[in-house]
Design a protein around this motif. Structure first.
Motif, mmCIF file in Angstrom:
data_model
loop_
_atom_site.group_PDB
_atom_site.id
_atom_site.type_symbol
_atom_site.label_atom_id
_atom_site.label_comp_id
_atom_site.label_asym_id
_atom_site.label_seq_id
_atom_site.Cartn_x
_atom_site.Cartn_y
_atom_site.Cartn_z
ATOM 1 N N TYR A 155 0.862 -1.198 0.000
ATOM 2 C CA TYR A 155 0.000 0.000 0.000
ATOM 3 C C TYR A 155 0.889 1.235 0.000
ATOM 4 C CZ TYR A 155 -3.394 3.548 1.210
ATOM 5 O OH TYR A 155 -4.180 4.673 1.185
ATOM 6 N N HIS A 156 0.617 2.138 -0.934
ATOM 7 C CA HIS A 156 1.444 3.335 -1.015
ATOM 8 C C HIS A 156 0.614 4.602 -1.143
ATOM 9 C CE1 HIS A 156 5.011 0.830 -1.211
ATOM 10 N NE2 HIS A 156 4.399 0.080 -2.107
ATOM 11 N N GLY A 157 -0.683 4.504 -0.908
ATOM 12 C CA GLY A 157 -1.531 5.686 -0.980
ATOM 13 C C GLY A 157 -2.666 5.485 -1.969
ATOM 14 N N ALA A 163 12.034 3.355 -0.665
ATOM 15 C CA ALA A 163 11.517 2.864 0.618
ATOM 16 C C ALA A 163 10.380 3.784 1.050
ATOM 17 C CB ALA A 163 12.624 2.846 1.663
ATOM 18 N N ASP A 164 9.188 3.253 1.107
ATOM 19 C CA ASP A 164 8.030 4.026 1.564
ATOM 20 C C ASP A 164 7.921 3.848 3.073
ATOM 21 O OD1 ASP A 164 5.601 5.063 2.263
ATOM 22 O OD2 ASP A 164 4.437 3.972 0.747
ATOM 23 N N GLU A 165 8.509 4.806 3.796
ATOM 24 C CA GLU A 165 8.466 4.758 5.271
ATOM 25 C C GLU A 165 7.382 5.671 5.825
ATOM 26 O OE1 GLU A 165 10.975 3.681 7.993
ATOM 27 O OE2 GLU A 165 12.724 3.080 6.794
ATOM 28 N N VAL A 166 6.346 5.896 5.027
ATOM 29 C CA VAL A 166 5.265 6.776 5.473
ATOM 30 C C VAL A 166 4.649 6.247 6.769
ATOM 31 C CG1 VAL A 166 2.956 7.635 4.890
ATOM 32 C CG2 VAL A 166 4.789 7.752 3.199
ATOM 33 N N ALA A 167 4.448 4.926 6.850
ATOM 34 C CA ALA A 167 3.862 4.360 8.066
ATOM 35 C C ALA A 167 4.932 4.003 9.094
ATOM 36 C CB ALA A 167 3.046 3.108 7.732
ATOM 37 N N THR A 168 6.073 3.489 8.644
ATOM 38 C CA THR A 168 7.055 2.929 9.573
ATOM 39 C C THR A 168 8.009 3.969 10.156
ATOM 40 O OG1 THR A 168 8.404 2.377 7.645
ATOM 41 C CG2 THR A 168 7.087 0.598 8.588
ATOM 42 N N LEU A 207 8.532 9.996 3.407
ATOM 43 C CA LEU A 207 8.188 10.217 4.810
ATOM 44 C C LEU A 207 6.945 11.095 4.901
ATOM 45 C CD1 LEU A 207 11.798 11.151 6.032
ATOM 46 C CD2 LEU A 207 10.674 8.927 6.272
ATOM 47 N N SER A 208 6.034 10.736 5.804
ATOM 48 C CA SER A 208 4.874 11.609 6.053
ATOM 49 C C SER A 208 4.290 11.221 7.408
ATOM 50 C CB SER A 208 3.855 11.511 4.923
ATOM 51 O OG SER A 208 2.853 12.478 5.094
ATOM 52 N N LYS A 209 3.014 10.864 7.461
ATOM 53 C CA LYS A 209 2.328 10.466 8.703
ATOM 54 C C LYS A 209 2.958 11.031 9.999
ATOM 55 C CE LYS A 209 -0.630 6.760 7.319
ATOM 56 N NZ LYS A 209 -0.353 5.875 6.189
ATOM 57 N N GLY A 210 3.901 10.358 10.607
ATOM 58 C CA GLY A 210 4.439 10.806 11.899
ATOM 59 C C GLY A 210 5.357 12.006 11.816
#
Ligand SMILES: *Cc1c(COP(=O)(O)O)cnc(C)c1O
Length: 437
Positions: A135-137, A240-245, A268-271
Motif C-alpha cells: 500500500y502506497h496511498g 523505501a516508503d516509510e510513510v507508516a514505519t 516520509l509523512s504520517k508521523g
C-alpha cells in the motif's frame, strides 16, 4: 457506505495526551494514533508553542522558486537524522522534495525515479516492481504500485502496468511454502523479474519491514536487506516508503535501520509532524538530483509541485516533533512498552482460539483473527470480524481501526504503560466477546 450512513457518527471535539473526546463528553483512548500519525500525544505543549510562534511569523509562502526558513531547517534536520540513523554517505539521501501527504510523497518518488533514467539516457525504464499486499496511498500512481485488491482492483483500467512480486506474508504464503522457505522464494521471484527485465524497471518500491495497510504483515528477517541487494545487483533504484514505519513506529527511528539498508529514495509523512499538520518529504540521493541538472533548453527540471509544498506551519510542527524525540527520549522510553506488547502478542495466540497470528514490531502490531473451528481458515471479509472487535472496543472507550480480519494496534508512541495495558485488555475482551456470540 449504507451501514456507515445508518450508524450514529462519533464526532471528536478535543484531544489531550493519548485521548480524544467526542461532542458528548466521552473520552476514548486513541489506539489508532488518529490514523497512524500521532506520536507524542494530542495537544503537546512544545509542539503547540512552536506552531503558535510560526503562525505569528509566516503561515505559508511557496517553495516554487523560493525557500522558507522552517522548510530549510527541517530538510537539514531530517537529512542529518537519516545520516545518523542509516549511516549514509554524504551523497545518499541528501536532497529533499516537500509535498503534503504520503500519497504525493510516493507520486514524487515514482516520477523522480522514472525521470532519472530518462535523463541519464536509459529510455526503456518505464515500469516498477512492487509487492502484493503493498500500500502506497490512494492517488492513481500510488494505487498502480499497490497490491491490495479490495482497495485497488476496481481501478485497474486506470493504472499503469507494474511487475508484482510475492508478498513476504509467511503466515499465508501465496506460494504455499513454509515460513522458513517463503522468504527465500519471495526474493527469488523478485530476482526472476529483475534478472530478465532490469532494463525496463525504473525502481522497486516497498514498505520496509511492515506491509502496514496490507494487514500489519511483518517481513521475515533479511527480506529488506535481500531486496536492497537485488536492486544493487541489477542496478535499479530502491524506493523505501516509510510513510507508516518512519519516526519510531518500529522501535527504531526508521525501519530501514533494522537491516542497515540505505534506499535511493525514501518517502516520509504520517508521523513527520507528530500528527499535527499534513506534510511529506521525498528524500533522494545526489545521483538522482544530479540527473536533473542541465541547460535551460534541455528542460531537465523536475516538473512537479504542490501549492502547499513545504508549508511553514507543518515544518515548524515537524521540527518541534523531532525536538520532543530528544527531550523526552521517546525511543528509549519505548523499550518497556515494546517488551510488554511483544509478550502480549506471544501469549494471545495461545490464549485465544480466534487468534491465528499475532505479529508486530516496535509499537505497530496486528492480531489476525481466524475461524476457531478451522484454524488455518481465514474469516470471510463479509463477516466483518475486525469491525465487530473495533465496535466492542469503542464501547469500552478505545478507538481502533481494523484491516479486514486484522485488529490493528497502533497507539501514539507516548502512550503510558498503564494505558497500553488497558488498551490490550480491552482488545482481548472484545475478541473474546465477539468469539463467543
Ligand atoms: C498511509 C500510507 C500512505 C499514504 O499516505 P496518505 O497521507 O494517507 O496519503 C503511503 N504509504 C504508506 C506505507 C502508508 O501507510
Amino acid at each position: 457506505m449504507k451501514e456507515w450512513v445508518q450508524d450514529p457518527p462519533v464526532i471528536i471535539e478535543q484531544g489531550r495526551d493519548c485521548f480524544i473526546r467526542d461532542i458528548y463528553g466521552r473520552w476514548y483512548l486513541d489506539g489508532v494514533s488518529s490514523m497512524w500519525v500521532n506520536i507524542h500525544g494530542h495537544g503537546h505543549r512544545h509542539i503547540n508553542e512552536r506552531l503558535k510562534a510560526q503562525i505569528d511569523t509566516l503561515a505559508h509562502s511557496t517553495l516554487l522558486g523560493l525557500g522558507n526558513v522552517p522548510a530549510i531547517e527541517l530538510a537539514h534536520r531530517v537529512v542529518q537524522l537519516l545520516g545518523d540513523t542509516l549511516a549514509t554517505t554524504p551523497h545518499d539521501l541528501n536532497k529533499v522534495f516537500f509535498s503534503d501527504n504520503g500519497s504525493t510523497a510516493v507520486e514524487v518518488a515514482l516520477k523522480m525515479a522514472f525521470g532519472y533514467w530518462k535523463h541519464v539516457g536509459e529510455t526503456t525504464r518505464n515500469s516498477f516492481v512492487c509487492l502484493n499486499n503493498g500500500y502506497h496511498g490512494d492517488t492513481l500512481g500510488a494505487v498502480s504500485v499497490g497490491g491490495i485488491d479490495v482497495f485497488h482492483a476496481l481501478y485497474a483500467p486506470l493504472l499503469f502496468k507494474t511487475h508484482r512480486s510475492p508478498s513476504p506474508y509467511c503466515y499465508r504464503c501465496e506460494l504455499g511454502l513454509r515460513p522458513d522457505t517463503c522468504n527465500m522464494r519471495c526474493l527469488a521471484q523478485m530476482e526472476a523479474i529483475l534478472s530478465t527485465r532490469s532494463h525496463e524497471i525504473a525502481a522497486v518500491i516497498i514498505e520496509p519491514l511492515v506491509q502496514a495497510a496490507g494487514g500489519m504483515i511483518v517481513a521475515p528477517e533479511g527480506f529488506l536487506r535481500g531486496v536492497r541487494d537485488l536492486c544493487r545487483k541489477y542496478d535499479t533504484l530502491l524506493i523505501a516508503d516509510e510513510v507508516a514505519t518512519g519516526f519510531g513506529r518500529t522501535g527504531a527511528m526508521f525501519a530501514c535501520q533494522h537491516e542497515a539498508v540505505v534506499p535511493d529514495i525514501i518517502c516520509l509523512s504520517k508521523g513527520l509532524t507528530g500528527g499535527y499538520m499534513p506534510l511529506a518529504m521525498t528524500v533522494a540521493s545526489q545521483r538522482i538530483f544530479d540527473a536533473y541538472q542541465g541547460e535551460f533548453s534541455q528542460l531537465k527540471a523536475f516538473f512537479h509541485g504542490h501549492s502547499y509544498t513545504g508549508n511553514p506551519l507543518g515544518c515548524a510542527c515537524a521540527l518541534a516533533c523531532l525536538d520532543v524525540f530528544e527531550t523526552e527520549c521517546t525511543l528509549e522510553a519505548l523499550k518497556p512498552k515494546v517488551e510488554l506488547l511483544d509478550g502480549w502478542l506471544r501469549d494471545i495466540a495461545a490464549r485465544s482460539a480466534r487468534v491465528g497470528q499475532a505479529r508486530g514490531i516496535g509499537l505497530m502490531a496486528g492480531v489476525e483473527l481466524i475461524q476457531d473451528d478451522t484454524p488455518a481458515e481465514t474469516c470471510q471479509y463479509g463477516q466483518r470480524i475486525g469491525w465487530q472487535v473495533a465496535h466492542r472496543a469503542r464501547q469500552k472507550g478505545l478507538i481502533i481501526r481494523p484491516l479486514g480480519n486484522v485488529v490493528v494496534i497502533m497507539p501514539p508512541l507516548a502512550i503510558s504503560m498503564e494505558n497500553l495495558v488497558s488498551m490490550l485488555a480491552i482488545i482481548e475482551e472484545a475478541i473474546s466477546e465477539v468469539s463467543s456470540v
